[in-house]
Design a protein around this motif. Structure first.
Motif, PDB file in Angstrom:
ATOM      1  N   LEU A  69       2.226  12.537   1.327  1.00 55.88           N
ATOM      2  CA  LEU A  69       2.547  11.137   1.622  1.00 55.88           C
ATOM      3  C   LEU A  69       2.566  10.864   3.124  1.00 55.88           C
ATOM      4  CD1 LEU A  69       5.204  10.344  -1.122  1.00 55.88           C
ATOM      5  CD2 LEU A  69       2.857   9.465  -0.943  1.00 55.88           C
ATOM      6  N   ASP A 107       0.169   8.106   4.618  1.00 54.85           N
ATOM      7  CA  ASP A 107       0.698   6.997   5.408  1.00 54.85           C
ATOM      8  C   ASP A 107      -0.067   6.815   6.723  1.00 54.85           C
ATOM      9  OD1 ASP A 107       2.731   4.887   5.569  1.00 54.85           O
ATOM     10  OD2 ASP A 107       3.395   6.002   7.341  1.00 54.85           O
ATOM     11  N   THR A 131       3.082   5.836  -2.976  1.00 56.09           N
ATOM     12  CA  THR A 131       4.311   6.546  -3.335  1.00 56.09           C
ATOM     13  C   THR A 131       4.485   6.566  -4.848  1.00 56.09           C
ATOM     14  OG1 THR A 131       5.358   5.977  -1.242  1.00 56.09           O
ATOM     15  CG2 THR A 131       6.828   6.597  -3.056  1.00 56.09           C
ATOM     16  N   THR A 143      -6.726   8.436   1.161  1.00 57.65           N
ATOM     17  CA  THR A 143      -5.293   8.366   0.884  1.00 57.65           C
ATOM     18  C   THR A 143      -5.001   8.993  -0.478  1.00 57.65           C
ATOM     19  OG1 THR A 143      -5.042   6.373   2.233  1.00 57.65           O
ATOM     20  CG2 THR A 143      -3.353   6.773   0.570  1.00 57.65           C
ATOM     21  N   ARG A 167       0.839  -1.216   0.000  1.00 56.62           N
ATOM     22  CA  ARG A 167       0.000   0.000   0.000  1.00 56.62           C
ATOM     23  C   ARG A 167       0.866   1.254   0.000  1.00 56.62           C
ATOM     24  NH1 ARG A 167      -2.776  -3.450   3.908  1.00 56.62           N
ATOM     25  NH2 ARG A 167      -4.647  -4.222   2.873  1.00 56.62           N
ATOM     26  N   ARG A 168       1.893   1.233   0.828  1.00 55.73           N
ATOM     27  CA  ARG A 168       2.802   2.392   0.885  1.00 55.73           C
ATOM     28  C   ARG A 168       3.519   2.575  -0.457  1.00 55.73           C
ATOM     29  NH1 ARG A 168       4.903   1.152   6.959  1.00 55.73           N
ATOM     30  NH2 ARG A 168       3.522   2.624   8.003  1.00 55.73           N
ATOM     31  N   LEU A 228      -3.118   4.906   5.685  1.00 55.45           N
ATOM     32  CA  LEU A 228      -2.797   3.527   5.267  1.00 55.45           C
ATOM     33  C   LEU A 228      -2.464   2.630   6.461  1.00 55.45           C
ATOM     34  CD1 LEU A 228      -0.503   4.080   2.147  1.00 55.45           C
ATOM     35  CD2 LEU A 228      -2.878   3.264   2.190  1.00 55.45           C
TER      36      LEU A 228
END
Length: 191
Positions: A177, A181, A90, A151, A85-86, A184
């Motif tokens: 981000l 995060d 990104t 997100t 997910r990260r 997420l």
């Protein structure tokens, strides 16, 4: 220089100039004639590449749709983990913040009504939902679905919600981000 290179370069110049004018004076107030004049070409030369302003905007959206499709395909090939997910958000931010794309992002954010009226706009909304689904894959709770959508919105809204003067695109991306995060980190935890 081969013809395709020349044609591609002209097409990109048209897109860049149109984007400048759309941003300076608004989509509705910009004419194809003004775009041709700024490019110092005839309207007929412009028509060879784009028949309307809508076609120019659709060309921006097509590039973005292609990038989103690539991200969706990549995400589907990965495990449904926080690390994936990260990496996905990104990669999404990188794809939206690179090169001339921040100007395109600003245009889309400032011209939602134009985008909604185009097929490409409907396709972009559908791709956004698919990206959000990939961000919460493995956790189908309503909270996860909302966090996944937010997100993506964190990346997008950094263009209009963060009003700090002289903020660089890199700083804007970093902040978006960080917020993404935080959202997420809660997906897949049962919270």
């Amino acid at each position: 220089m081969d013809v395709r290179e020349s044609t591609g370069g002209t097409r990109e110049r048209i897109q860049a100039v149109a984007l400048e004018l759309f941003t300076e004076q608004g989509y509705e107030k910009t004419s194809l004639r003004e775009i041709a004049e700024r490019l110092e070409v005839t309207k007929a030369a412009l028509y060879y590449h784009f028949k309307s302003k809508d076609e120019i905007v659709s060309s921006f959206a097509e590039d973005r749709l292609r990038r989103m499709d690539e991200l969706i395909a990549w995400a589907r090939s990965q495990p449904a983990t926080l690390a994936t997910r990260r990496a996905l958000i990104t990669r999404y931010a990188d794809a939206m913040f690179a090169g001339e794309r921040p100007a395109v992002m600003r245009f889309f954010e400032q011209n939602q009504t134009v985008l909604k009226s185009l097929v490409a706009g409907q396709q972009m909304r559908e791709r956004m939902m698919r990206l959000a689904n990939e961000l919460c894959r493995g956790d189908d709770s309503p909270a996860a679905q909302l966090r996944a959508a937010l997100t993506l919105f964190a990346v997008h809204s950094s263009w209009f919600a963060v009003r700090t003067p002289n903020l660089t695109d890199d700083e804007r991306k970093r902040i978006s981000l960080e917020v993404a995060d935080e959202l997420l980190a809660k997906i897949g935890t049962g919270d």
